[in-house]
Design an enzyme around this catalytic site. Sequence first.
Site, PDB file in Angstrom:
ATOM      1  N   HIS A  80      34.141  11.337 -40.474  1.00  0.00           N
ATOM      2  CA  HIS A  80      34.242  12.180 -39.281  1.00  0.00           C
ATOM      3  C   HIS A  80      33.826  11.423 -38.022  1.00  0.00           C
ATOM      4  O   HIS A  80      34.484  11.531 -36.980  1.00  0.00           O
ATOM      5  CB  HIS A  80      33.400  13.447 -39.444  1.00  0.00           C
ATOM      6  CG  HIS A  80      33.830  14.303 -40.582  1.00  0.00           C
ATOM      7  ND1 HIS A  80      33.083  15.371 -41.047  1.00  0.00           N
ATOM      8  CD2 HIS A  80      34.937  14.260 -41.387  1.00  0.00           C
ATOM      9  CE1 HIS A  80      33.701  15.930 -42.070  1.00  0.00           C
ATOM     10  NE2 HIS A  80      34.824  15.271 -42.293  1.00  0.00           N
ATOM     11  N   HIS A 266      40.273  10.260 -49.649  1.00  0.00           N
ATOM     12  CA  HIS A 266      39.570   9.072 -49.180  1.00  0.00           C
ATOM     13  C   HIS A 266      39.916   7.831 -50.000  1.00  0.00           C
ATOM     14  O   HIS A 266      40.105   6.751 -49.435  1.00  0.00           O
ATOM     15  CB  HIS A 266      38.067   9.324 -49.208  1.00  0.00           C
ATOM     16  CG  HIS A 266      37.657  10.525 -48.421  1.00  0.00           C
ATOM     17  ND1 HIS A 266      37.833  10.615 -47.062  1.00  0.00           N
ATOM     18  CD2 HIS A 266      37.095  11.701 -48.807  1.00  0.00           C
ATOM     19  CE1 HIS A 266      37.389  11.790 -46.636  1.00  0.00           C
ATOM     20  NE2 HIS A 266      36.940  12.465 -47.672  1.00  0.00           N
TER      21      HIS A 266
END
EC number: 3.5.1.108
Length: 307
Positions: A80, A266
Amino acid sequence: MKQRTLAQTVTATGVGLHSGERVSLTLHPAPVHYGIAFRRTDLTGEQGEIVKLHPHLINDTRLSSTVVTENGTRVGTIEHIMSALAAYGIDNVLIELDAPEIPIMDGSSLPFIFLLQEAGVVEQNAPKKFIRILKEIEVHDTGKWVKFSPHNGFKAALTIEFDHPVFNRSNPRFEIDFAKQSYIEEIARARTFGFMQEVELMRKHGLGLGGNLTNAIVIDETDVLNPDGLRYPDEFVRHKILDAIGDLYIVGYPIIGAFEGHKSGHAINNALLRAILADASSHEWVAFDENDDVPEAFWGIETVQAA
């Protein structure tokens, strides 16, 4: 276009989504060609040394992108803050933290956007480097795939797939072209999400210990539990794009190309970065003497004055 760093040091505090630990986070300006680096201030010796970020250091991708070095230093859930750094085109920064994980804040990248705005973003006296994709390169993994294709700009398109009634009420695909649309308006507010029925299993594995309704969208068997509902009708897939932008910026340079994926995560995002770096014919390194020569998708990345 020039390299960028912060105008001044800035600090924030929060809680790690998976560790549940309270963490103090400090971002420092860094010199040209420094790159993006982390330092664990709670560790000493080799484990407390500065870690220069590289895709090959992402060695734990269970529900987040986590740096794990050879000597065991961990910096978790970096996607993030990396997404926010990508949005402002930050090339050089030292990120210090006193716990094993970047704080989750509200589950989106917006608090990190505000943090960068508070610090200010300044240009430096060195050309900014880009990676330009020259040919399509794709990675597959059991029903998932991601790819980069040549494109004179940066755009992203993702499709998600979950067998759950909440997702049936939401568009599973989102596409954004940053030459025409704004990261801050369209992506930054999208929060991470998780399922109530998975919480017990996650916590047995030491994950999700800091998660709650203030920092994640929580979904039960039929609906979203957050009292205020969703920030976007298709917040789930937008958050996956937020994650992907952060995962891809782990390479440390903006990528000129079109990213697309189906059920990305991811691990596969990182595998795509490694595939690009391993194939010299897939890309080239470029810099632009004149800002007018920079692809339009990067024009919206403006410097900001410190608050």
